[in-house]
Design a protein around this motif. Structure first.
Motif, PDB file in Angstrom:
ATOM      1  N   ALA A   1      18.355 -16.042  -1.806  1.00  0.00           N
ATOM      2  CA  ALA A   1      18.004 -14.591  -2.340  1.00  0.00           C
ATOM      3  C   ALA A   1      18.667 -14.355  -3.463  1.00  0.00           C
ATOM      4  CB  ALA A   1      17.995 -13.715  -1.305  1.00  0.00           C
ATOM      5  N   ARG A   2      20.002 -14.562  -3.418  1.00  0.00           N
ATOM      6  CA  ARG A   2      20.779 -14.119  -4.502  1.00  0.00           C
ATOM      7  C   ARG A   2      20.479 -14.895  -6.058  1.00  0.00           C
ATOM      8  NH1 ARG A   2      26.294 -13.983  -1.267  1.00  0.00           N
ATOM      9  NH2 ARG A   2      26.158 -11.919  -0.429  1.00  0.00           N
ATOM     10  N   GLU A   3      20.099 -15.963  -5.787  1.00  0.00           N
ATOM     11  CA  GLU A   3      19.717 -16.843  -6.911  1.00  0.00           C
ATOM     12  C   GLU A   3      18.216 -16.257  -7.455  1.00  0.00           C
ATOM     13  OE1 GLU A   3      20.689 -18.746  -9.901  1.00  0.00           O
ATOM     14  OE2 GLU A   3      21.806 -19.787  -8.206  1.00  0.00           O
ATOM     15  N   LEU A   4      17.413 -16.045  -6.717  1.00  0.00           N
ATOM     16  CA  LEU A   4      16.223 -15.556  -6.960  1.00  0.00           C
ATOM     17  C   LEU A   4      16.174 -14.016  -7.507  1.00  0.00           C
ATOM     18  CD1 LEU A   4      13.973 -16.531  -3.872  1.00  0.00           C
ATOM     19  CD2 LEU A   4      13.657 -17.365  -6.248  1.00  0.00           C
ATOM     20  N   TYR A   5      17.072 -13.207  -7.168  1.00  0.00           N
ATOM     21  CA  TYR A   5      17.022 -11.856  -7.483  1.00  0.00           C
ATOM     22  C   TYR A   5      17.888 -11.653  -8.708  1.00  0.00           C
ATOM     23  CZ  TYR A   5      15.048 -10.646  -2.868  1.00  0.00           C
ATOM     24  OH  TYR A   5      14.101 -10.523  -1.869  1.00  0.00           O
ATOM     25  N   LYS A   6      18.573 -12.694  -9.379  1.00  0.00           N
ATOM     26  CA  LYS A   6      19.341 -12.463 -10.508  1.00  0.00           C
ATOM     27  C   LYS A   6      18.558 -12.012 -11.664  1.00  0.00           C
ATOM     28  CE  LYS A   6      23.130 -15.845  -9.638  1.00  0.00           C
ATOM     29  NZ  LYS A   6      23.554 -17.137 -10.189  1.00  0.00           N
ATOM     30  N   LYS A   7      19.079 -10.946 -12.315  1.00  0.00           N
ATOM     31  CA  LYS A   7      18.035  -9.945 -13.199  1.00  0.00           C
ATOM     32  C   LYS A   7      17.717 -10.831 -14.304  1.00  0.00           C
ATOM     33  CE  LYS A   7      17.914  -5.720 -15.402  1.00  0.00           C
ATOM     34  NZ  LYS A   7      18.552  -4.105 -15.765  1.00  0.00           N
ATOM     35  N   GLU A   8      18.980 -11.723 -14.724  1.00  0.00           N
ATOM     36  CA  GLU A   8      18.399 -12.430 -15.926  1.00  0.00           C
ATOM     37  C   GLU A   8      17.389 -13.760 -15.937  1.00  0.00           C
ATOM     38  OE1 GLU A   8      22.403 -14.232 -14.199  1.00  0.00           O
ATOM     39  OE2 GLU A   8      21.066 -12.114 -14.227  1.00  0.00           O
ATOM     40  N   HIS A   9      17.036 -13.874 -14.418  1.00  0.00           N
ATOM     41  CA  HIS A   9      16.092 -14.899 -14.127  1.00  0.00           C
ATOM     42  C   HIS A   9      14.764 -14.285 -14.245  1.00  0.00           C
ATOM     43  CE1 HIS A   9      19.123 -17.628 -11.702  1.00  0.00           C
ATOM     44  NE2 HIS A   9      19.557 -17.499 -13.320  1.00  0.00           N
ATOM     45  N   SER A  10      14.526 -13.158 -14.314  1.00  0.00           N
ATOM     46  CA  SER A  10      13.212 -12.516 -13.958  1.00  0.00           C
ATOM     47  C   SER A  10      12.561 -11.688 -15.221  1.00  0.00           C
ATOM     48  CB  SER A  10      13.170 -11.331 -13.000  1.00  0.00           C
ATOM     49  OG  SER A  10      14.050 -10.211 -13.204  1.00  0.00           O
ATOM     50  N   LEU A  11      11.260 -11.559 -15.404  1.00  0.00           N
ATOM     51  CA  LEU A  11      10.606 -11.084 -16.335  1.00  0.00           C
ATOM     52  C   LEU A  11       9.751  -9.740 -16.050  1.00  0.00           C
ATOM     53  CD1 LEU A  11       9.331 -11.519 -19.360  1.00  0.00           C
ATOM     54  CD2 LEU A  11       7.725 -12.701 -18.135  1.00  0.00           C
TER      55      LEU A  11
ATOM     56  N   TYR B   1       0.776  -1.166  -0.251  1.00  0.00           N
ATOM     57  CA  TYR B   1      -0.021  -0.116   0.107  1.00  0.00           C
ATOM     58  C   TYR B   1       0.889   1.138   0.145  1.00  0.00           C
ATOM     59  CZ  TYR B   1      -4.103  -2.934   1.038  1.00  0.00           C
ATOM     60  OH  TYR B   1      -5.204  -3.832   0.842  1.00  0.00           O
ATOM     61  N   THR B   2       2.035   1.128  -0.717  1.00  0.00           N
ATOM     62  CA  THR B   2       2.941   2.520  -0.873  1.00  0.00           C
ATOM     63  C   THR B   2       3.493   2.412  -2.299  1.00  0.00           C
ATOM     64  OG1 THR B   2       5.128   1.214  -0.661  1.00  0.00           O
ATOM     65  CG2 THR B   2       3.735   1.792   1.371  1.00  0.00           C
ATOM     66  N   ASN B   3       4.129   3.402  -2.714  1.00  0.00           N
ATOM     67  CA  ASN B   3       4.644   3.380  -4.117  1.00  0.00           C
ATOM     68  C   ASN B   3       5.927   2.995  -4.296  1.00  0.00           C
ATOM     69  OD1 ASN B   3       5.965   5.673  -2.763  1.00  0.00           O
ATOM     70  ND2 ASN B   3       5.081   7.145  -4.341  1.00  0.00           N
ATOM     71  N   ILE B   4       6.525   2.427  -3.118  1.00  0.00           N
ATOM     72  CA  ILE B   4       7.991   2.295  -3.330  1.00  0.00           C
ATOM     73  C   ILE B   4       8.154   0.852  -3.964  1.00  0.00           C
ATOM     74  CG2 ILE B   4       8.554   3.417  -1.082  1.00  0.00           C
ATOM     75  CD1 ILE B   4       8.728   0.938   0.200  1.00  0.00           C
ATOM     76  N   ALA B   5       9.220   0.319  -4.533  1.00  0.00           N
ATOM     77  CA  ALA B   5       9.540  -0.926  -4.778  1.00  0.00           C
ATOM     78  C   ALA B   5       9.494  -1.984  -4.085  1.00  0.00           C
ATOM     79  CB  ALA B   5      11.061  -0.809  -5.489  1.00  0.00           C
ATOM     80  N   LEU B   6       8.935  -3.041  -4.695  1.00  0.00           N
ATOM     81  CA  LEU B   6       8.613  -4.051  -4.021  1.00  0.00           C
ATOM     82  C   LEU B   6       9.591  -5.343  -4.426  1.00  0.00           C
ATOM     83  CD1 LEU B   6       4.864  -4.864  -3.311  1.00  0.00           C
ATOM     84  CD2 LEU B   6       6.547  -4.179  -1.666  1.00  0.00           C
ATOM     85  N   PRO B   7      10.445  -5.989  -3.613  1.00  0.00           N
ATOM     86  CA  PRO B   7      11.326  -7.020  -4.144  1.00  0.00           C
ATOM     87  C   PRO B   7      10.573  -8.209  -4.376  1.00  0.00           C
ATOM     88  CG  PRO B   7      11.676  -6.797  -1.738  1.00  0.00           C
ATOM     89  CD  PRO B   7      10.797  -5.501  -2.309  1.00  0.00           C
ATOM     90  N   LEU B   8      11.085  -9.128  -5.307  1.00  0.00           N
ATOM     91  CA  LEU B   8      10.593 -10.647  -5.344  1.00  0.00           C
ATOM     92  C   LEU B   8      10.112 -11.235  -4.014  1.00  0.00           C
ATOM     93  CD1 LEU B   8      12.555 -11.524  -8.513  1.00  0.00           C
ATOM     94  CD2 LEU B   8      10.140 -11.061  -8.520  1.00  0.00           C
TER      95      LEU B   8
END
Length: 437
Positions: free
Chosen positions: A375-385, A253-260
């Motif tokens: 967390a590092r594996e999940l946050y890898k940019k190439e893994h996300s869409l 309920y904010t406008n800040i970024a939400l991590p995966l």
């Protein structure tokens, strides 16, 4: 010693018996019934060349490459497609499907369980076609098809939760390309689009539905089509409408970024499926980020199996605190299906962690290393869409598998979401999707 065999295949009109030692054979008028006496080992073949196994009691075989059956002292042994399946007699009696024992409309067991004789034995066993008929020593009669027996055989796990008939496709943003997309009009028709949707969700864990009105009623209707309705939570009894106004004490309920992350990690059972719909958007930013958690977990399992095991076997406390609520749940980050050893649920939201004080000193560092590696594996940019959802597009995904997040934004962004009922979702997967999940 006397042996009796009923060979019940209409394909076979004669029996060829070979004996290693002498024996006498007699046939009654039914060409499928044979009695013989022997003082030595014998082998019995039908004219199709199939050897029928036998033991020192009644043996039943079928002249087919598909199956044979033997009556043992305490169980029925079926060989189906070259696999031996054992059925305890008490189990067969318990699972009798006659109308006195099993209600055909309610699919409920009707006999009194305390009356079940755990030492029951058959008085007679015979087959007709692909059916096995048993007369018990209390004169009760039961019948089973070989298909039913094969599906429900003890130890096969076919009647438990198993990998679905469609193999799971692990993906990353660079390989997924476009999201699997379905027009709402096709899902509401009588065609096979809804079945295809569930099969795609089973494979990839997410799908995009286009042509949905921005009204709350439209989302409710879609939820009913997909899973029979909406899961009620403290956020809302139905569709949740979110603005950047901190109406509820949650970063969403904010406008800040939400991590995966995955949602509702603080529930004893996290919500299974989720729909999100950006019904109004002006300003900049706010793109939705998606990632296949199971892809990251498989990479972790291969590269750091010791970390994977720690996250499977160490419980983490997650919590929601706010508005006179203190909700918490304890569970492992990775939940495996106990029957298949496949990953069943990923519970990951670093923002919702309670203070990790329940672990002893000597376990603390290893857990932090494992959680940080995931967390590092999940946050890898190439893994996300990363996609920009527009009004009229509803994103549907499996919250136990797919992580979602968002970029920060400016202006007005109205976000509608709904959790779907887990058990109804899985029912639709089985009945509409035809999946074994």
């Amino acid at each position: 010693m006397a042996y009796r065999l009923r060979l019940l295949s209409r394909r076979c009109q004669q029996l060829i018996i070979t004996t290693r030692k002498w024996g006498s054979v007699s046939c009654n008028p039914n060409p499928y019934h044979v009695k013989w006496n022997t003082k030595g080992n014998s082998s019995l073949f039908c004219q199709h060349g199939l050897k029928v196994r036998w033991a020192s009691h009644s043996t039943i075989g079928q002249c087919s490459d598909a199956w044979t059956m033997e009556v043992k002292d305490d169980h029925l042994l079926l060989n189906l497609e070259a696999v031996d399946l054992k059925f305890p007699y008490f189990w067969l009696r318990d699972n009798c499907r006659c109308s006195d024992c099993f209600h055909p409309q309610t699919h409920q067991v009707m006999h009194e369980f305390t009356d079940l004789d755990l030492h029951i034995r058959p008085a007679d066993v015979n087959t007709v076609g692909d059916e096995v008929h048993i007369t018990w020593n209390d004169n009760h009669k039961s019948s089973f098809t070989t298909q039913w027996l094969q599906k429900h055989a003890p130890g096969t796990r076919e009647n438990m939760k198993t990998p679905s008939s469609i193999l799971r496709v692990l993906w990353q943003g660079s390989t997924l390309g476009e999201l699997p997309t379905f027009p709402l009009s096709e899902l509401e028709s009588e065609g096979g689009a809804l079945r295809s949707l569930f099969r795609m969700l089973d494979q990839y864990g997410l799908a995009l539905i286009e042509g949905v009105s921005t009204s709350t009623e439209a989302m409710e209707s879609l939820a009913f089509t997909i899973a029979g309705g909406i899961e009620s939570t403290f956020y809302s009894q139905g569709v949740t409408v979110m603005n950047a106004n901190l109406e509820i004490a949650d970063t969403g309920y904010t406008n800040i970024a939400l991590p995966l992350h995955t949602d509702t990690t603080y529930f004893s059972t996290p919500c299974r499926a989720m729909m999100i719909h950006i019904t109004k958007r002006d300003g900049q930013g706010g793109q939705t980020i998606l990632s296949d958690g199971f892809f990251a977990l498989e990479r972790l399992r291969q590269s750091k199996p010791e970390y994977f095991d720690i996250l499977c076997n160490t419980k983490l406390i997650c919590q929601y605190v706010g508005e006179n609520r203190n909700i918490r749940a304890t569970g492992p980050v990775i939940k495996l299906n106990p029957d298949t050893n496949q990953v069943e649920c990923l519970r990951f939201n670093p923002l919702d962690r309670a203070v990790i004080s329940h672990l002893p000193y000597h376990q603390m560092l290893d857990f932090y290393k494992a959680y940080q590696a995931l967390a590092r594996e999940l946050y890898k940019k190439e893994h996300s869409l990363t996609i920009q959802l527009n009004p009229g597009q509803v994103l549907l995904f499996d919250n136990w598998r797919v992580l979602h997040g968002r970029k920060s934004f400016t202006g007005n962004r109205v976000f509608k979401s709904a959790y779907l009922r887990k058990d109804d979702w899985m029912s639709q997967m089985r009945t509409v999707g035809g999946l074994n999940v």
